[in-house]
Design a protein around this motif. Structure first.
Motif, PDB file in Angstrom:
ATOM      1  N   ASP A  88      21.757  12.797   6.060  1.00 26.70           N
ATOM      2  CA  ASP A  88      21.746  13.245   6.618  1.00 26.70           C
ATOM      3  C   ASP A  88      22.554  14.540   7.769  1.00 26.70           C
ATOM      4  O   ASP A  88      22.004  14.691   8.980  1.00 26.70           O
ATOM      5  CB  ASP A  88      21.421  11.946   8.428  1.00 26.70           C
ATOM      6  CG  ASP A  88      22.620  11.593   8.139  1.00 26.70           C
ATOM      7  OD1 ASP A  88      23.420  11.925   7.115  1.00 26.70           O
ATOM      8  OD2 ASP A  88      22.647  10.266   8.824  1.00 26.70           O
ATOM      9  N   GLY A  89      23.481  15.001   6.432  1.00 26.11           N
ATOM     10  CA  GLY A  89      24.063  15.340   6.943  1.00 26.11           C
ATOM     11  C   GLY A  89      25.804  14.984   6.873  1.00 26.11           C
ATOM     12  O   GLY A  89      26.269  15.586   7.364  1.00 26.11           O
ATOM     13  N   SER A  90      25.561  13.590   6.861  1.00 28.11           N
ATOM     14  CA  SER A  90      26.373  13.121   8.274  1.00 28.11           C
ATOM     15  C   SER A  90      27.784  12.953   6.677  1.00 28.11           C
ATOM     16  O   SER A  90      27.257  12.825   5.613  1.00 28.11           O
ATOM     17  CB  SER A  90      26.370  11.511   8.685  1.00 28.11           C
ATOM     18  OG  SER A  90      26.001  11.226   7.575  1.00 28.11           O
ATOM     19  N   VAL A  91      29.095  12.533   7.832  1.00 33.20           N
ATOM     20  CA  VAL A  91      29.931  12.724   6.387  1.00 33.20           C
ATOM     21  C   VAL A  91      30.723  12.117   6.284  1.00 33.20           C
ATOM     22  O   VAL A  91      31.840  11.307   5.472  1.00 33.20           O
ATOM     23  CB  VAL A  91      30.525  14.470   5.939  1.00 33.20           C
ATOM     24  CG1 VAL A  91      29.988  15.026   5.576  1.00 33.20           C
ATOM     25  CG2 VAL A  91      31.654  14.714   7.373  1.00 33.20           C
ATOM     26  N   GLU A  92      30.539  11.047   7.876  1.00 32.14           N
ATOM     27  CA  GLU A  92      32.377   9.626   7.878  1.00 32.14           C
ATOM     28  C   GLU A  92      32.272   9.006   7.120  1.00 32.14           C
ATOM     29  O   GLU A  92      33.121   8.193   6.457  1.00 32.14           O
ATOM     30  CB  GLU A  92      31.573   9.476   9.383  1.00 32.14           C
ATOM     31  CG  GLU A  92      31.810  10.436  10.587  1.00 32.14           C
ATOM     32  CD  GLU A  92      33.173  10.941  10.177  1.00 32.14           C
ATOM     33  OE1 GLU A  92      33.820  10.886  10.380  1.00 32.14           O
ATOM     34  OE2 GLU A  92      32.870  12.377  10.433  1.00 32.14           O
TER      35      GLU A  92
END
Length: 117
Positions: free
Chosen positions: A62-66
């Motif tokens: 989903d593009g999240s990187v945390e």
């Protein structure tokens, strides 16, 4: 550039750079790794995977990187730990800046803390 500066002094100077707040911690880690001694393994080598597989581990679909930032930090610490063991038998003959592992260990927690705020 200044070989007389300690790891702590370099870390303090790093945080004074205006661009630091705009980059992901993993980007800063990997940038510093380019100056490290050869005995400090790249994170994807530590995980026994290709660079492409490692990047997929850091960035979710989903593009999240945390979550990836935490994974990157854990892998960077693992690399630094392995380096310290190798360095003890190296005799100081490796190319690269031997301060990089210490700098990474200083800046890593602070970069992650700032990222979470």
């Amino acid at each position: 550039e200044n070989k007389k500066l300690s790891s702590e002094q370099i870390a303090k100077a790093f945080f004074r750079e205006v661009w630091v707040k705009d980059v992901r911690p993993s980007t800063a880690f990997h940038f510093l790794l380019t100056f490290a001694p050869r005995l400090l393994s790249s994170p994807h080598h530590v995980n026994h995977m290709s660079a492409e597989e490692y990047v997929r581990l850091l960035v979710n679909l989903d593009g999240s990187v945390e979550d990836g930032e935490s994974v990157s930090w854990m892998t960077t610490m693992k690399s630094c730990d392995a380096y310290q063991q190798r360095e003890s038998i190296d005799g100081g003959v490796s190319e690269g800046d031997r301060r990089i592992p210490a700098i990474l260990m200083i800046i890593g927690p602070e970069l992650l803390r700032r990222r979470r705020q």
